[in-house]
Design an enzyme around this catalytic site. Structure first.
Site, PDB file in Angstrom:
ATOM      1  N   GLY A  46      49.467  19.289  41.388  1.00  0.00           N
ATOM      2  CA  GLY A  46      50.692  19.161  41.810  1.00  0.00           C
ATOM      3  C   GLY A  46      51.601  20.191  40.980  1.00  0.00           C
ATOM      4  O   GLY A  46      52.642  20.587  41.544  1.00  0.00           O
ATOM      5  N   ASP A 101      53.971  18.163  37.731  1.00  0.00           N
ATOM      6  CA  ASP A 101      55.227  17.994  38.635  1.00  0.00           C
ATOM      7  C   ASP A 101      56.174  17.058  38.659  1.00  0.00           C
ATOM      8  O   ASP A 101      57.314  17.384  38.678  1.00  0.00           O
ATOM      9  CB  ASP A 101      54.412  18.199  40.027  1.00  0.00           C
ATOM     10  CG  ASP A 101      53.357  17.121  40.271  1.00  0.00           C
ATOM     11  OD1 ASP A 101      53.038  16.201  39.305  1.00  0.00           O
ATOM     12  OD2 ASP A 101      52.942  16.834  41.409  1.00  0.00           O
ATOM     13  N   ASP A 104      56.191   9.896  37.155  1.00  0.00           N
ATOM     14  CA  ASP A 104      56.522   8.699  37.807  1.00  0.00           C
ATOM     15  C   ASP A 104      56.316   7.466  36.966  1.00  0.00           C
ATOM     16  O   ASP A 104      57.551   7.126  36.226  1.00  0.00           O
ATOM     17  CB  ASP A 104      55.864   8.548  39.205  1.00  0.00           C
ATOM     18  CG  ASP A 104      55.946   7.188  39.967  1.00  0.00           C
ATOM     19  OD1 ASP A 104      57.374   6.700  39.789  1.00  0.00           O
ATOM     20  OD2 ASP A 104      55.579   6.858  41.050  1.00  0.00           O
ATOM     21  N   PHE A 157      59.299   9.087  48.105  1.00  0.00           N
ATOM     22  CA  PHE A 157      58.281   9.803  47.779  1.00  0.00           C
ATOM     23  C   PHE A 157      58.562  11.161  48.031  1.00  0.00           C
ATOM     24  O   PHE A 157      59.274  11.429  49.245  1.00  0.00           O
ATOM     25  CB  PHE A 157      56.955   9.211  48.293  1.00  0.00           C
ATOM     26  CG  PHE A 157      55.747   9.999  47.885  1.00  0.00           C
ATOM     27  CD1 PHE A 157      54.861   9.421  46.940  1.00  0.00           C
ATOM     28  CD2 PHE A 157      55.076  10.906  48.783  1.00  0.00           C
ATOM     29  CE1 PHE A 157      53.751   9.732  46.330  1.00  0.00           C
ATOM     30  CE2 PHE A 157      53.975  11.490  48.149  1.00  0.00           C
ATOM     31  CZ  PHE A 157      53.120  10.969  46.910  1.00  0.00           C
ATOM     32  N   VAL A 158      58.272  12.196  47.302  1.00  0.00           N
ATOM     33  CA  VAL A 158      58.780  13.702  47.565  1.00  0.00           C
ATOM     34  C   VAL A 158      57.715  14.497  47.575  1.00  0.00           C
ATOM     35  O   VAL A 158      56.649  14.248  47.065  1.00  0.00           O
ATOM     36  CB  VAL A 158      59.752  14.310  46.388  1.00  0.00           C
ATOM     37  CG1 VAL A 158      60.932  13.407  46.357  1.00  0.00           C
ATOM     38  CG2 VAL A 158      59.127  13.988  44.980  1.00  0.00           C
ATOM     39  N   ASP A 164      52.659  16.803  46.774  1.00  0.00           N
ATOM     40  CA  ASP A 164      51.806  16.468  48.250  1.00  0.00           C
ATOM     41  C   ASP A 164      51.843  15.211  48.737  1.00  0.00           C
ATOM     42  O   ASP A 164      52.081  14.261  47.993  1.00  0.00           O
ATOM     43  CB  ASP A 164      50.091  16.904  48.485  1.00  0.00           C
ATOM     44  CG  ASP A 164      49.628  15.890  47.470  1.00  0.00           C
ATOM     45  OD1 ASP A 164      49.978  15.551  46.240  1.00  0.00           O
ATOM     46  OD2 ASP A 164      48.626  15.136  47.974  1.00  0.00           O
ATOM     47  N   ARG A 170      52.340  20.944  50.283  1.00  0.00           N
ATOM     48  CA  ARG A 170      52.359  21.618  48.882  1.00  0.00           C
ATOM     49  C   ARG A 170      53.020  23.054  49.024  1.00  0.00           C
ATOM     50  O   ARG A 170      53.604  23.472  48.251  1.00  0.00           O
ATOM     51  CB  ARG A 170      50.857  21.728  48.265  1.00  0.00           C
ATOM     52  CG  ARG A 170      50.490  20.646  47.792  1.00  0.00           C
ATOM     53  CD  ARG A 170      49.060  20.967  46.853  1.00  0.00           C
ATOM     54  NE  ARG A 170      48.100  19.804  46.770  1.00  0.00           N
ATOM     55  CZ  ARG A 170      48.373  18.726  46.054  1.00  0.00           C
ATOM     56  NH1 ARG A 170      49.359  18.909  45.167  1.00  0.00           N
ATOM     57  NH2 ARG A 170      47.399  17.844  45.792  1.00  0.00           N
TER      58      ARG A 170
HETATM   59  P1  IMP Z   1      52.552   8.797  37.162  1.00  0.00           P
HETATM   60  O1  IMP Z   1      51.037   8.925  36.638  1.00  0.00           O
HETATM   61  O2  IMP Z   1      52.783   7.522  38.044  1.00  0.00           O
HETATM   62  O3  IMP Z   1      53.394   9.240  36.319  1.00  0.00           O
HETATM   63  O4  IMP Z   1      52.458   9.851  38.346  1.00  0.00           O
HETATM   64  C1  IMP Z   1      52.383  11.092  38.161  1.00  0.00           C
HETATM   65  C2  IMP Z   1      51.439  11.764  39.151  1.00  0.00           C
HETATM   66  O5  IMP Z   1      51.430  11.154  40.592  1.00  0.00           O
HETATM   67  C3  IMP Z   1      51.993  13.307  39.290  1.00  0.00           C
HETATM   68  O6  IMP Z   1      51.241  14.170  38.610  1.00  0.00           O
HETATM   69  C4  IMP Z   1      51.805  13.501  41.098  1.00  0.00           C
HETATM   70  O7  IMP Z   1      50.896  14.159  41.147  1.00  0.00           O
HETATM   71  C5  IMP Z   1      51.797  11.996  41.500  1.00  0.00           C
HETATM   72  N1  IMP Z   1      52.943  11.723  42.167  1.00  0.00           N
HETATM   73  C6  IMP Z   1      53.948  10.521  41.639  1.00  0.00           C
HETATM   74  N2  IMP Z   1      54.948  10.607  42.500  1.00  0.00           N
HETATM   75  C7  IMP Z   1      54.902  11.472  43.517  1.00  0.00           C
HETATM   76  C8  IMP Z   1      55.790  12.039  44.558  1.00  0.00           C
HETATM   77  O8  IMP Z   1      56.694  11.340  44.796  1.00  0.00           O
HETATM   78  N3  IMP Z   1      55.149  12.764  45.202  1.00  0.00           N
HETATM   79  C9  IMP Z   1      54.084  13.328  45.268  1.00  0.00           C
HETATM   80  N4  IMP Z   1      53.113  13.106  44.079  1.00  0.00           N
HETATM   81  C10 IMP Z   1      53.426  12.327  43.209  1.00  0.00           C
HETATM   82 MG    MG Z   2      49.850  15.337  39.399  1.00  0.00          MG
END
Ligand code: IMP
Ligand code: MG
Length: 185
Positions: A46, A101, A104, A157-158, A164, A170
């Site tokens: 990402g 990137d 979340d 979701f972005v 992606d 991407r």
């Molecule tokens: P986390 O582990 O929940 O913080 O999620 C982080 C990872 O999930 C990021 O590195 C992204 O690859 C993916 N991700 C989370 N939200 C999104 C989104 O809205 N779009 C695309 N990828 C996301």
């Molecule tokens: Mg990621």
């Protein structure tokens, strides 16, 4: 099951807005590190586009240690974290900057920072282009602090600029929110 054709993209951040903010971020990062050499650790895939723009705006001596940690998302639903590349090694005594990137839940960034912190680095800091506010940071390693953040975004979701949806979008220069027709109720 949503077919690709049902996906609508609502623009959120333009390529120009992103470029401007990445320049500012580079300034913030350079101000903190000064001339100290840095090990930059991008989390693939990402952060690919973001990090490639960012590093060209950073003046300090650096090496880039790629790592890959995927949550094997099925579309928007996060799953188990798995290293697809790495984890990064030999970081003792180094200044490490982890770049992702989007944060979340914080689980992904937290896992990478945790892995690095065990290797006695001189410092470990974090940088994310997007930080989702109001996200459920309930994961035990997810209280990881973000030192440099590009934009705060809300729910939705972005995609684009490296992010992606099932591997798609991407390559779009700006960032958009995914809207599926079934979201309209
Ligand atoms: P986390 O582990 O929940 O913080 O999620 C982080 C990872 O999930 C990021 O590195 C992204 O690859 C993916 N991700 C989370 N939200 C999104 C989104 O809205 N779009 C695309 N990828 C996301
Ligand atoms: Mg990621």
């Amino acid at each position: 099951m949503t077919r690709p054709d049902d996906i609508q993209l609502d623009p959120l951040l333009s390529a120009e807005q992103i470029e401007r903010r990445v320049g500012e971020l580079a300034g913030e990062i350079a101000a903190v590190y000064g001339d100290a050499p840095v090990v930059l650790v991008p989390i693939l895939s990402g952060s690919l586009i973001f990090v490639s723009d960012l590093v060209r705006k950073l003046p300090m001596d650096m090496v880039i240690e790629l790592c890959g940690l995927s949550s094997y998302r099925d579309g928007e639903t996060p799953g188990q974290l798995r290293w697809t590349l790495g984890p990064p090694r030999n970081l003792d005594g180094r200044h490490v900057l982890v770049v992702d990137d989007i944060v979340d839940t914080g689980a992904t960034l937290g896992r990478v920072v945790d892995t690095i912190a065990r290797q006695q680095p001189a410092s470990v800091r974090t940088c994310t282009l997007l930080l989702r506010t109001g996200a459920d940071r309930s994961d035990p390693v997810a209280d990881t602090e973000v030192d440099f953040e590009g934009f705060r975004i809300g729910r939705g979701f972005v995609v684009g600029y490296g992010l992606d949806y099932d591997g798609r979008f991407r390559n779009r220069p700006g960032i958009s929110v995914v809207r599926r027709d079934e979201d309209e109720t």
